[in-house]
Write an enzyme that holds these catalytic residues in place. Sequence first.
Site, PDB file in Angstrom:
ATOM      1  N   HIS A  63       1.114  -0.973   0.010  1.00  0.00           N
ATOM      2  CA  HIS A  63       0.374  -0.142  -0.053  1.00  0.00           C
ATOM      3  C   HIS A  63       0.653   0.890  -0.338  1.00  0.00           C
ATOM      4  CE1 HIS A  63       0.068   1.293   4.504  1.00  0.00           C
ATOM      5  NE2 HIS A  63       0.999   0.046   4.632  1.00  0.00           N
TER       6      HIS A  63
ATOM      7  N   ASP B 287       5.955   1.702   5.899  1.00  0.00           N
ATOM      8  CA  ASP B 287       4.673   2.032   6.428  1.00  0.00           C
ATOM      9  C   ASP B 287       4.372   2.216   5.044  1.00  0.00           C
ATOM     10  OD1 ASP B 287       2.461   0.501   6.764  1.00  0.00           O
ATOM     11  OD2 ASP B 287       2.410   1.939   8.498  1.00  0.00           O
TER      12      ASP B 287
ATOM     13  N   GLU C 265      -4.719   2.228   2.555  1.00  0.00           N
ATOM     14  CA  GLU C 265      -4.693   0.382   3.640  1.00  0.00           C
ATOM     15  C   GLU C 265      -4.897   0.456   5.138  1.00  0.00           C
ATOM     16  OE1 GLU C 265      -2.427  -2.292   6.897  1.00  0.00           O
ATOM     17  OE2 GLU C 265      -2.173  -0.062   6.133  1.00  0.00           O
ATOM     18  N   GLU C 266      -4.356   1.512   5.110  1.00  0.00           N
ATOM     19  CA  GLU C 266      -4.469   2.311   6.459  1.00  0.00           C
ATOM     20  C   GLU C 266      -5.929   2.611   7.258  1.00  0.00           C
ATOM     21  OE1 GLU C 266      -1.586   3.041   8.476  1.00  0.00           O
ATOM     22  OE2 GLU C 266      -0.136   2.833   7.240  1.00  0.00           O
TER      23      GLU C 266
ATOM     24  N   GLU D 292       4.596  -5.517   4.291  1.00  0.00           N
ATOM     25  CA  GLU D 292       3.625  -4.832   5.209  1.00  0.00           C
ATOM     26  C   GLU D 292       5.243  -4.559   6.355  1.00  0.00           C
ATOM     27  OE1 GLU D 292       2.448  -2.857   7.318  1.00  0.00           O
ATOM     28  OE2 GLU D 292       0.077  -2.952   6.121  1.00  0.00           O
TER      29      GLU D 292
END
Length: 816
Positions: A185, A197, A231-232, A258
């Site tokens: 992501h 991330d 995704e977050e 991830e």
Amino acid sequence: MEGDTTVRRIKPFGTQQYVAQDNNGAQDRCENNGYNGEPKRKPEVNLYLLREGLAASLVSVFILVLWALVHLSLQQLVIGKPTGEFNAVRARQHLEQITSAGPRPVGSQENEVLTVGYLLKQIEDIQVETAAGPHQLSIDIQRPTGTFSIDFLGGFTSFYDHITNIAVRLEPKGGAQHLMLANCHFDTVANSPGASDDAVSCAVMLEVLHSLANQSTPLNHGVIFLFNGAEENVLQASHGFITQHPWAKQVRAFINLEAAGVGGKEVVFQTGPENPWLVQAYVHAAKHPFASVVGQEVFQSGVIPSDTDFRIFRDFGNIPGIDLAFIENGFIYHTKYDTANRILTDSIQRAGGRYVRDLACATGVALLSWFVTLLSVLIVALLVTLLGRSMFWYNHFYASVCLYGAAATGKMILIHTLAKNLYYGVSEWKLGDLYFDVSLLLWCCSLVWLTQHGLCSAYAPMLMVAFPLATRLLLAKEFKHRGASAKYCMLYLLGLALPYVHFMFLIWVVFEIFTPIMGRSGTEIPPEVVLASLVTLATIFLSSFFLHFIYLVRSTKRIMAGLGFVFTIMFLLVSCGLFFPYSGDLDSPRPKRVFLQHTTRTFHNLQGEVESRDSGLWINSFDYTGMQHITPHIPEINETVRTRCREDRPFCGYPWFLPVKFLSRSNWYLPAPEVSPSSPVEFSLLSKEETSWGTIKMTFSVKGPSHMSLYLMPHRGASLSTWSFGDGTPRFDLSGEYFIFYSHGLDAPTWTFWFEIQPPADPDPSGPEGIVSVAISSHYFFGKDQRTARLEEMLHRFPTWAFPSSWVSTYDMYRY
């Protein structure tokens, strides 16, 4: 003959009766064929007992050497020159380009336009470059809309609208029937550049796509590279792909990339469900496979407050997969420090009878020692908390080892020393034998329990049974004839090396994950209790096969004196505040996380009139110390402006972005000017009608920013029966409240939703008016609406070791 300084004459274990013999003893024995009615006693043997200094030195060196080996193995990354297979330098260029856009929340230009544009340009270049090869490459930009419920953070419902997915399909020319999915992501939380991330994973995937597409031999099956842009927002984009994209039906397995830290070795921490061929494929493909089934079971237990797209693909797609993540240095996860320069290029390149009674009694002593040790260390942790020194270890981890580790080790040695001197009354080699068996028994019990419950983690106690048992059997003769000699001790430690080094790796993983987590676990979980318990448990596990050494040494006075000295000095240093929890050091930041929202709250009554309205800076601390260390820098943030929860208002009347009010009950609210976003939220009731089955159906429309939270609070006696979210059944009731998380990408239409509510049979006269309270909060994470003059002024007053994540929000409540 050994000297008296190293040898002690050992009495046999147990009660002994000595029988005197007269001068005719020999004649009697001859007349009775050598038997005189008394059992023959074995001759006494001179056996070694350990010197105190030697025992302490051997165990300390053993533990330190293995700990060093663990850290050395973690630093050994795959280092080599770029090859045609994978070019880490080119992947780093992608990483730097993606992160150069800054934070990339869903709905922002940085996420939806700049990053999407860059990724598409790189993918299209690969498509053109490899057009003449044996593969075909298809690109699809998906803008899904959907809803689902998830039991994460207490449980809530999620709704997304026009978020972004970039799906790339690489397959042999002529097509492929089966597909493998690789997922990363590119979106981030607000105020973080998100290098680890998860930009680094997307950079890796771009380079893998380039490498595979350029192969001269066609792939056997196709690969989908999913660059997901939400995704977050709690796993929304992956849900949109796996439940709606036509390619998803051909996916047979997936790999999710991830991060919960920055750099180091990537670890496989989730696999399955079932399908062990995936793990076998990973082991054969990875140059240095790195995985932990213990990590999987801990992660899936819910102890760690985090989740990944793995869950969505598994639960909604019913496909098996592998979850890989960087876990080192989780202190800077989701902060401004998560930048590209912190990720090493090398990290990218990697990717019976009396004995039974004695054994039972000794087991009781061991268990008692564990219980008393844990209780004693928790008392120390409580004292540290009461002194206001909580989280001193956040920036000084080994200080906690010295404090709590010394207390735990000293307490265990003290209890067993008292047992040896007061209960047994002797120092015997057979006592050492007995307590080795105690350790073996306890590990066997854990092995049986884990196996019975079908947990793969059972392999860990299996190692702690097999290797010590084999070692002891091989050394039985040496121990029987010479006792605890130096040779025996060295060979014994050597036999324990393999299981212990693996167990120390598991301990490293636990602390590497949980220590940073304590900095974002809210104000309700006492971190000293958690860390002190973890240090104590680590001490208990590591000491298990050293317990019998206590019964083999002549004295433990100097060892306990040394541990007592270390504990006393550390406790005094901690009490004096020498170890400050946080650090703004750019090389090794340990930031304090603070959330600030400049918000305006509006409360409407049953008639739709404004009942009250206020504005302020709503401040949340996401660790146990609250504002203790911030108040000296910003005096107005003090206990006089602490908030209280209004139970008659949804989620206490504050704009919670996620349903985590149970984690952070300590909040502060400073009066501030009203906020005026350029695109204020538009909330309206479209219709309200009574159904033939006795419920009331309400339909609403909302137009607002890319991130909003909806709160529904049926009043006492009322209940939600159905709604337009998920599968239609309201779920995850949080103390009588429902939380719906909403986000959208660019050009999203007005959000319309409905729910049906069953009115109460007997309305509560003491409760709020009506049958339901509905509140909507809007969150402005990017653009000109993210900041205000008051917010900027406050941000500049925070110390450098703090990371204040800030944005503008509104909260509007209505009664119906």
